[in-house]
Design an enzyme around this catalytic site. Sequence first.
Site, mmCIF file in Angstrom:
data_model
loop_
_atom_site.group_PDB
_atom_site.id
_atom_site.type_symbol
_atom_site.label_atom_id
_atom_site.label_comp_id
_atom_site.label_asym_id
_atom_site.label_seq_id
_atom_site.Cartn_x
_atom_site.Cartn_y
_atom_site.Cartn_z
ATOM 1 N N GLU A 68 0.819 -1.223 0.000
ATOM 2 C CA GLU A 68 0.000 0.000 0.000
ATOM 3 C C GLU A 68 0.850 1.270 0.000
ATOM 4 O OE1 GLU A 68 -3.003 0.092 3.094
ATOM 5 O OE2 GLU A 68 -3.566 2.153 2.592
ATOM 6 N N LYS A 88 -7.480 -0.735 11.437
ATOM 7 C CA LYS A 88 -6.847 -1.130 10.168
ATOM 8 C C LYS A 88 -5.589 -0.291 9.942
ATOM 9 C CE LYS A 88 -6.086 -1.256 5.536
ATOM 10 N NZ LYS A 88 -5.173 -0.394 4.755
ATOM 11 N N ASP A 107 3.863 -14.624 11.219
ATOM 12 C CA ASP A 107 2.512 -14.988 10.797
ATOM 13 C C ASP A 107 1.568 -13.808 11.059
ATOM 14 O OD1 ASP A 107 -0.087 -16.010 10.623
ATOM 15 O OD2 ASP A 107 0.463 -17.953 11.476
ATOM 16 N N HIS A 148 -1.481 10.431 -0.668
ATOM 17 C CA HIS A 148 -1.568 9.200 -1.448
ATOM 18 C C HIS A 148 -1.358 9.425 -2.937
ATOM 19 C CE1 HIS A 148 -3.379 6.749 1.767
ATOM 20 N NE2 HIS A 148 -3.200 5.736 0.962
#
Length: 417
Positions: A82, A254, A270, A367
């Site tokens: 991302e 998130k 993991d 972004h």
Amino acid sequence: MKSSRIPGFYKMSVEERVNVVKEFAGLTDEEAELLLSFSALPKDIANIMVENVVGNMQLPLGIATNFIVNGRELLIPMAIEETSVVAAASNAARMARPQGFTAKATEPVMIGQIQILNPSRDAVERIMERKEEILELANAQDKILVKIGGGAKDIEARWLRDDMMVIHILVDVRDAMGANAVNTMAEAVAPLLEKMTGGKALLRIISNLAIHRLAEAEVVYKKDAIGGEDVVDRVIKAYELASLDIFRTATHNKGVMNGIDAVVIATGNDWRAVEAGAHSYAAMNGYKPLTTWKKNEDGDLHGHIKLPIAVGTVGGITKVHPMAKLCLKILGVQNARELAEIIASVGLAQNFAALRALATKGIQAGHMKLHAQNIAVMVGAKGDEIEMVAGKMVEEGNIRVDRAKEILEEIRKNKKI
Ligand code: NAD
């Protein structure tokens, strides 16, 4: 003393950046070459890691600069697809200097669960009476772990329903993530537990809700370092939305996991286990943000994060995947607790960066440049065309696939003339 504050790191060529990391972390020529190969996982190793291998799925590995955790200067390897995450973490870590982050982690104790069906009424008492016998059998499965101070330490038992109970075996897994170690112990003690309880064992597996293996980090952002008291207030209001409304909590967490997962993946750990642990921990008393933000008496911004982080510096693929080994070397971590402390700090930094951007200029501004480059590649731009197409779209404030196509066609037409 070496510093992770490296102004202009983002403007350097990839080769220059690798050189900086090589110097910082004391990498060998071969290790630097491995980074520059952009292909660190050979067929033979990939083929033993999972089944039915046909190739590799690669992610970019970025380096977040500026981090100080518990007084130690750190370059943080982050594997993530991302846009903006690495830049945001670096930026948040820069604003936290010179104090940086203070972090701590508990002993690395994981829970193995054994489900027992139809136990006798006095099952809990019987288990508790013979606890030592259970622990001894569990510890016989992993002599190395016991030798280095870990191993099964305690037993708990709970009724879930009239006909079902769950027994927890608490295992200090030292520097491993611990799933294999704990699962082996859980399977080994199950027949003994059946005998003791008169019931039937069904599931024997680790729990990812690792409430005994918590990492926490704290930071103080001086108001002047982040744009003044108004920004402090805005960040706190932004955090309050996450604490009041689950639709925002999900996205807040998130954002935290953007930072956490990227380091977990880079170090070969993991990330599904860490994700499961983080979200179930956040949900223990109704789903809540993993971080808290408040103003201190000086008007500065105080941030805190706490969550289970079950990661290893041995075991799993941490010592098998060449890039995971290299990332652990770049971090220079001595043990799993230290790695968890760093990861918690990165999660906190990432959350601050997101809240600050959202509560001031919005998230899209940062972004857009890389997003525009992705769109340019998507429509077929190559080499210097990528920057030309992306630059024009950013300049126009119109970053869309159809516009990218038009610009690319214009560029190519002009090249022909
Ligand atoms: P592992 O079995 O490869 O190695 C762990 C061993 O390392 C321990 O048994 C211990 O003896 C040893 N060890 C610990 N600290 C040490 C130290 N300081 N020095 C030397 N040895 C040390 O790995 P693991 O960590 O038990 O299991 C991790 C793997 O299990 C991951 O690949 C994960 O994906 C997988 N897994 C996860 C789940 C889950 O999360 N639900 C379930 C099954 C498997």
